[in-house]
Design a protein around this motif. Structure first.
Motif, PDB file in Angstrom:
ATOM      1  N   ASP A 208      13.153  -3.458   8.549  1.00 12.11           N
ATOM      2  CA  ASP A 208      13.192  -2.001   8.549  1.00 12.11           C
ATOM      3  C   ASP A 208      13.806  -1.631   7.211  1.00 12.11           C
ATOM      4  O   ASP A 208      15.017  -1.727   7.024  1.00 12.11           O
ATOM      5  CB  ASP A 208      14.047  -1.483   9.710  1.00 12.11           C
TER       6      ASP A 208
ATOM      7  N   GLY B 272       0.803  -1.214   0.000  1.00  7.24           N
ATOM      8  CA  GLY B 272       0.000   0.000   0.000  1.00  7.24           C
ATOM      9  C   GLY B 272       0.838   1.267   0.000  1.00  7.24           C
ATOM     10  O   GLY B 272       2.053   1.231   0.190  1.00  7.24           O
ATOM     11  N   PHE B 273       0.172   2.376  -0.209  1.00 13.04           N
ATOM     12  CA  PHE B 273       0.834   3.668  -0.235  1.00 13.04           C
ATOM     13  C   PHE B 273       1.535   3.939   1.094  1.00 13.04           C
ATOM     14  O   PHE B 273       0.966   3.712   2.158  1.00 13.04           O
ATOM     15  CB  PHE B 273      -0.198   4.763  -0.524  1.00 13.04           C
TER      16      PHE B 273
ATOM     17  N   GLY C  88       6.613   1.755   2.329  1.00 10.49           N
ATOM     18  CA  GLY C  88       8.080   1.710   2.289  1.00 10.49           C
ATOM     19  C   GLY C  88       8.685   1.094   1.033  1.00 10.49           C
ATOM     20  O   GLY C  88       9.850   0.722   1.030  1.00 10.49           O
ATOM     21  N   LYS C  89       7.926   0.996  -0.031  1.00 11.44           N
ATOM     22  CA  LYS C  89       8.431   0.370  -1.269  1.00 11.44           C
ATOM     23  C   LYS C  89       9.599   1.162  -1.859  1.00 11.44           C
ATOM     24  O   LYS C  89      10.643   0.596  -2.188  1.00 11.44           O
ATOM     25  CB  LYS C  89       7.299   0.263  -2.313  1.00 11.44           C
ATOM     26  N   THR C  90       9.399   2.469  -1.997  1.00  8.02           N
ATOM     27  CA  THR C  90      10.445   3.316  -2.579  1.00  8.02           C
ATOM     28  C   THR C  90      11.694   3.288  -1.700  1.00  8.02           C
ATOM     29  O   THR C  90      12.818   3.208  -2.201  1.00  8.02           O
ATOM     30  CB  THR C  90       9.919   4.761  -2.725  1.00  8.02           C
TER      31      THR C  90
HETATM   32  N1  GDP Z   1       9.647   4.760  10.889  1.00 13.96           N
HETATM   33  C1  GDP Z   1       9.775   4.214   9.711  1.00 13.96           C
HETATM   34  N2  GDP Z   1       9.514   4.955   8.637  1.00 13.96           N
HETATM   35  C2  GDP Z   1       9.638   4.391   7.412  1.00 13.96           C
HETATM   36  C3  GDP Z   1      10.014   3.061   7.254  1.00 13.96           C
HETATM   37  N3  GDP Z   1      10.018   2.766   5.932  1.00 13.96           N
HETATM   38  C4  GDP Z   1       9.651   3.877   5.293  1.00 13.96           C
HETATM   39  N4  GDP Z   1       9.448   4.885   6.175  1.00 13.96           N
HETATM   40  C5  GDP Z   1       9.020   6.237   5.832  1.00 13.96           C
HETATM   41  O1  GDP Z   1       7.685   6.159   5.364  1.00 13.96           O
HETATM   42  C6  GDP Z   1       7.491   7.056   4.286  1.00 13.96           C
HETATM   43  C7  GDP Z   1       6.917   6.346   3.071  1.00 13.96           C
HETATM   44  O2  GDP Z   1       7.867   5.449   2.535  1.00 13.96           O
HETATM   45  P1  GDP Z   1       7.951   5.168   0.948  1.00 13.96           P
HETATM   46  O3  GDP Z   1       9.135   4.301   0.746  1.00 13.96           O
HETATM   47  O4  GDP Z   1       7.911   6.430   0.174  1.00 13.96           O
HETATM   48  O5  GDP Z   1       6.625   4.362   0.723  1.00 13.96           O
HETATM   49  P2  GDP Z   1       5.949   3.847  -0.631  1.00 13.96           P
HETATM   50  O6  GDP Z   1       4.756   4.706  -0.860  1.00 13.96           O
HETATM   51  O7  GDP Z   1       5.560   2.439  -0.339  1.00 13.96           O
HETATM   52  O8  GDP Z   1       6.956   3.946  -1.744  1.00 13.96           O
HETATM   53  C8  GDP Z   1       8.844   7.716   4.031  1.00 13.96           C
HETATM   54  O9  GDP Z   1       8.841   8.976   4.620  1.00 13.96           O
HETATM   55  C9  GDP Z   1       9.819   6.780   4.683  1.00 13.96           C
HETATM   56  O10 GDP Z   1      10.977   7.461   5.147  1.00 13.96           O
HETATM   57  C10 GDP Z   1      10.308   2.301   8.445  1.00 13.96           C
HETATM   58  O11 GDP Z   1      10.678   1.138   8.384  1.00 13.96           O
HETATM   59  N5  GDP Z   1      10.165   2.920   9.639  1.00 13.96           N
END
Ligand code: GDP
Ligand code: MG
Lengths: 136, 206
Positions: free
Chosen positions: B178, B33-34, B37-39
């Protein structure tokens, strides 16, 4: 607190797998999950994957190359995936596949096909990937 | 883009060029989902600065909600992040992070077809957003592992409870990670590869 509950599905259930579905013409039926189709120019799509590696056959640009073709040929002096070409050229994947098809026909580039998932995965391939990941 | 000035189109940095011996590539898809943490995961394991590819999807039907326009045919551009890891001089691994709108993922020609497998990233605060994508992977026979990206304020369930909630068979790995840490993201990919390897030994998904 209990998490929400999902129900497993099985292969073949729902939408059938449809490799490289061609762009659907307007008015064709179909189930609602497939309302969006890739806009690929009619039948031009070669069997090109996002991770097919493209490499120019020669570092010299033919005078006949269009600006788009020249840009692509310059990028793939060393092997580069179609996804990377799309990223660097800022062109959609399907547009890049058309450009590549032209260049393949003109024998200006070579395409190296990806290794795709098979019913029975190749163990030595998986072992190679694991070794590579371990070095990261 | 102005292709007449195409000498100036930036390509890979010299150190990012693949050797001429690079013969083939494999791909893995990261779904979820959005904001799960994919990116971040693609960026933490990729050896190149993550890139974005895009595809144009054409709305060719009715009954689509208004977000994408009410005209009978609307082109929508879907972007996909990806990264790359050199495995050997001959083999390259690509990782694709799927974009926000789930309904597009399975319409991208050849994204899942041929992928070695998938990582389903889940956030226990909204587990249900991953239900549909897991089902679709199952329908298509794409093997996957589940990685729980642990956010600090997310509920923590025992793996057995998660397995029951997600209705996953015993063989499908569920791991915590993580994704901001390269080693952790790498371990998720290793888990997927080991799982695929075990499937290769037993010759079945179930
Ligand atoms: N606390 C925490 N934040 C995370 C983690 N993984 C991602 N984030 C944060 O969550 C936000 C969304 O992550 P993103 O990779 O852009 O998600 P995507 O929409 O799946 O691509 C970003 O601001 C990341 O820094 C994690 O394992 N722990
Ligand atoms: Mg993202």
């Amino acid at each position: 607190m209990t998490p929400p509950q999902r129900q497993r599905r099985t292969p073949g259930q729902g939408t059938p797998a449809q490799p490289a579905a061609p762009a659907r013409k307007e008015g064709e039926g179909g189930n609602p999950e497939r309302l969006y189709v890739v806009a690929g120019p009619d039948g031009e799509r070669a069997d090109i994957d996002l991770v097919t590696l493209i490499v120019a056959r020669s570092p010299d640009l033919p005078p006949s190359a269009t600006p788009e073709q020249a840009a692509l040929l310059r990028l793939c002096v060393a092997p580069l995936s179609v996804a990377e070409l799309s990223a660097y050229l800022s062109l959609p994947f399907s547009v890049v596949t058309v450009l590549i098809t032209e260049l393949l026909t003109a024998e200006l580039v070579q395409a190296r096909s990806p290794i795709v998932r098979k019913a029975l995965p190749d163990r030595s391939l998986l072992e190679a990937v694991m070794h590579g990941l371990q070095r990261l | 883009m102005d292709f007449n000035g195409s000498d100036t189109i930036p390509g890979p940095r010299a150190e990012d060029q693949l050797p001429h011996t690079a013969q083939s590539a494999v791909k893995i898809v990261i779904v979820g989902g959005f904001g799960v943490g994919k990116t971040t995961m693609v960026g933490s394991v990729s050896e190149i600065k993550p890139l974005t590819t895009e595809e144009t999807m054409t709305q060719a039907g009715i009954g689509v909600d208004d977000n994408y326009g009410s005209a009978s045919k609307t082109a929508t551009t879907v972007a996909m992040d990806f990264g790359r890891i050199r495995i050997t001089d001959e083999l390259v691994l690509y990782l694709f992070g799927t974009p926000g709108q789930e309904r597009f993922w399975f319409l991208w020609n050849g994204l899942f077809e041929g992928a070695l497998g998938a990582v389903v990233l889940v956030d226990t605060r909204r587990l249900e957003v991953s239900f549909d994508v897991m089902g679709r992977l199952e329908e298509r026979g794409v093997p996957f592992v589940v990685a729980v990206n642990s956010f600090p304020d997310a509920p923590r369930y025992p793996v057995a409870d998660l397995r029951a909630a997600l209705d996953l068979s015993e063989v499908i790995p569920i791991v915590e990670c993580d994704v901001r840490r390269r080693a952790s993201s790498r371990d998720v990919l290793m888990t997927l590869m080991r799982f695929l390897h075990s499937l290769a030994m037993t010759g079945s998904l179930t």
